[in-house]
Design an enzyme around this catalytic site. Structure first.
Site, PDB file in Angstrom:
ATOM      1  N   ASP A  49      73.358  12.727 -35.774  1.00  0.00           N
ATOM      2  CA  ASP A  49      73.662  13.315 -34.468  1.00  0.00           C
ATOM      3  C   ASP A  49      74.835  14.286 -34.586  1.00  0.00           C
ATOM      4  OD1 ASP A  49      73.454  12.769 -31.229  1.00  0.00           O
ATOM      5  OD2 ASP A  49      75.505  13.182 -31.887  1.00  0.00           O
ATOM      6  N   TYR A  54      80.757  20.612 -32.281  1.00  0.00           N
ATOM      7  CA  TYR A  54      81.373  19.917 -33.412  1.00  0.00           C
ATOM      8  C   TYR A  54      81.712  20.892 -34.541  1.00  0.00           C
ATOM      9  CZ  TYR A  54      79.371  15.643 -31.301  1.00  0.00           C
ATOM     10  OH  TYR A  54      79.003  14.632 -30.451  1.00  0.00           O
ATOM     11  N   LYS A  83      73.175  19.552 -29.636  1.00  0.00           N
ATOM     12  CA  LYS A  83      73.426  19.669 -28.192  1.00  0.00           C
ATOM     13  C   LYS A  83      73.943  21.057 -27.840  1.00  0.00           C
ATOM     14  CE  LYS A  83      75.293  14.978 -28.701  1.00  0.00           C
ATOM     15  NZ  LYS A  83      75.714  15.097 -30.109  1.00  0.00           N
ATOM     16  N   HIS A 116      74.809  18.803 -23.267  1.00  0.00           N
ATOM     17  CA  HIS A 116      75.970  18.010 -23.679  1.00  0.00           C
ATOM     18  C   HIS A 116      76.726  17.386 -22.497  1.00  0.00           C
ATOM     19  CE1 HIS A 116      78.806  17.672 -27.369  1.00  0.00           C
ATOM     20  NE2 HIS A 116      78.927  16.622 -26.593  1.00  0.00           N
TER      21      HIS A 116
END
Length: 280
Positions: A49, A54, A83, A116
């Site tokens: 994930d 990120y 996401k 998200h």
């Protein structure tokens, strides 16, 4: 009840998603995230994930491609989630954000793509874009993250596709019973982020005592609790020994009393952001 690391739950569109996976939030792009993902896949993990925000999608994609070759796997055996971030929400910008994620991952498709956060005034258009890429076959499943019941109710008023997954902060002090129950009634699979409360429960007396009874660590107790609550879980780690340890939860089962005792710790207490009071 999942009995091994590669057991899956069937989502509402028929796609199989592993019950257990690796989260890579805050894993640094480059060798750190690549090594973590490859270690997880070597250990038997099949779900990874990530998210655009990120900043490590390229590393995740590289690790997935290398791990497939090194472990004799096929792409279809792995499940990759990403996401769309808040600043990219809206119809056209989400379409572009999806293409950006797909390019960075350098994969033929994404298994699960999520909204998200429920950005007010935008998440419906964002969802419409996800429905488009889903219908085009570029993603196997679409879902949401951090949605509360009222967000889901609002989304479903106009949605053509029911979300397959709702990924939320979920741990003993934030058990989200209303969200869990609502998702179950709508066939939406709940998934836990921060299942270990970002490390806050390792010294909790009740969790420790339950762990001692089964010869398990507090982290293993919490992750097992997620599964027995019917919640997919994706603990984050970049340490190989911890990645292996986290997944060693399929040789015991918490009693009904233990599950209730852990659930009784709920205080509706968030360690992350509140979806209703978030600076989007």
């Amino acid at each position: 009840m999942p009995n091994n690391l590669q057991d899956t739950v069937t989502l509402n569109n028929g796609v199989n998603m592993p019950w257990f996976g690796l989260g890579v939030y805050k894993a640094k792009e480059g060798s750190e995230v690549i090594d973590a993902v490859k270690a997880a896949i070597r250990a038997g993990y099949r779900s990874i994930d990530t998210a655009a925000v990120y900043g490590n999608e390229e590393g995740v994609g590289q690790a997935v491609r290398e791990a497939i070759e090194e472990n004799g796997l096929t792409r279809e055996q792995l499940f990759v989630t990403s996401k769309v971030w808040n600043s990219e929400q809206g119809y056209e910008t989400t379409l572009q954000a999806f293409e950006n994620s797909l390019k960075k991952l350098d994969l033929d498709y994404i298994d699960l793509f999520l909204v998200h956060w429920p950005v007010k005034g935008k998440y419906k258009e964002t969802w419409r874009a996800l429905e488009k890429v889903y219908k085009e076959g570029k993603v196997r499943a679409i879902g949401v993250s951090n949605f509360q019941v009222h967000h889901l109710e609002d989304l479903l008023e106009d949605a053509e596709v029911v979300p397959t997954v709702n990924q939320v902060e979920f741990h003993p002090q934030l058990a989200q019973p209303e969200v869990l129950k609502y998702c179950q009634t709508k066939g939406i699979q709940l998934e836990a982020w921060a299942p270990l409360g970002q490390g806050r429960f390792v010294d909790h007396d009740i969790i420790k005592s339950i762990g001692e009874k089964y010869g398990k660590t507090p982290a293993q107790v919490l992750l097992r609790w997620d599964l027995q609550m019917g919640v997919v879980t994706i603990p984050k780690s970049v340490t190989e020994s911890r990645i292996i340890e986290n997944a060693d939860i399929f040789d015991f089962e918490l009693s009904g009393e233990d599950v209730q005792e852990i659930g009784a710790l709920n205080q509706n207490k968030r360690f992350g952001s509140d979806p209703d009071n978030f600076n989007f």
